[in-house]
Design a protein around this motif. Structure first.
Motif, mmCIF file in Angstrom:
data_model
loop_
_atom_site.group_PDB
_atom_site.id
_atom_site.type_symbol
_atom_site.label_atom_id
_atom_site.label_comp_id
_atom_site.label_asym_id
_atom_site.label_seq_id
_atom_site.Cartn_x
_atom_site.Cartn_y
_atom_site.Cartn_z
ATOM 1 N N HIS A 100 0.783 -1.171 -0.024
ATOM 2 C CA HIS A 100 -0.065 -0.323 -0.037
ATOM 3 C C HIS A 100 0.542 1.470 0.592
ATOM 4 O O HIS A 100 0.051 2.475 0.001
ATOM 5 C CB HIS A 100 -0.870 0.170 1.405
ATOM 6 N N LYS A 101 2.711 1.186 -0.012
ATOM 7 C CA LYS A 101 3.366 2.162 -0.238
ATOM 8 C C LYS A 101 3.631 2.705 -1.566
ATOM 9 O O LYS A 101 4.191 1.136 -1.910
ATOM 10 C CB LYS A 101 4.059 2.061 0.600
ATOM 11 N N LYS A 102 3.029 3.455 -2.569
ATOM 12 C CA LYS A 102 3.634 4.127 -3.964
ATOM 13 C C LYS A 102 4.952 4.815 -3.776
ATOM 14 O O LYS A 102 4.612 6.012 -2.732
ATOM 15 C CB LYS A 102 2.429 5.170 -4.574
ATOM 16 N N VAL A 103 5.992 4.721 -4.291
ATOM 17 C CA VAL A 103 7.401 5.222 -4.828
ATOM 18 C C VAL A 103 6.888 6.406 -5.523
ATOM 19 O O VAL A 103 6.318 6.084 -7.354
ATOM 20 C CB VAL A 103 8.434 5.005 -4.705
#
Lengths: 99, 99
Positions: free
Chosen positions: A75-78
């Motif tokens: 759920h972490k987008k770069v």
């Protein structure tokens, strides 16, 4: 989510139909959802070309797979050098894990 | 597909926009598709909850990601104690890798 399986975890997954992993830190099998209730019912098992990775297609019981309460662990987008949290947690981890 | 990245591979992926992995056996970076032409153009990068796994969403150039010619490396399905090959190879590995 991504987790580790050893042979025993794979065999337990096959025989119970519930995704079962092996914790290398705790050196023990863990049935996903045994604490949270968010069990994964296995619908399909795929193996990769060189037989060292397994893809489970599951029905995710409860609302989320991730221990943070998010549906997905990924759920972490770069983006542009920053990390954005995608979506909201679907449950409160304190309520689920500190019962 | 599943492959390994080290920090250098991750940085190369970010800077070039092409999925770049690290081969632990050959101890070298590899740009996916450098031999086959089946480059992966990175559309989105996700990181998991505990920061030890990366999910790339890619546009797969060529017809397949897998060195076998299958679209996905996860083309082997476990069913009733057997392994079924799903789908047909989309290219002939001999033609692609033995040029």
């Amino acid at each position: 989510m991504l987790a580790y399986m050893n042979q025993q975890a794979f065999e337990a997954t096959l025989s119970t139909g519930k995704a079962t992993y092996y914790s290398r830190s705790r050196q023990t099998l863990w049935v996903k959802g045994e604490t949270s209730g968010n069990v994964q019912l296995v619908k399909e098992i795929r193996i990769d070309c060189d037989d060292d990775a397994i893809l489970l297609k599951v029905e995710q019981l409860g609302r989320a797979a991730c221990h943070t309460g998010h549906r997905s662990c990924f759920h972490k987008k770069v983006e542009n050098g920053s990390i954005l949290i995608m979506g909201e947690p679907l449950f409160d981890p304190k309520e689920v894990y500190n019962k």
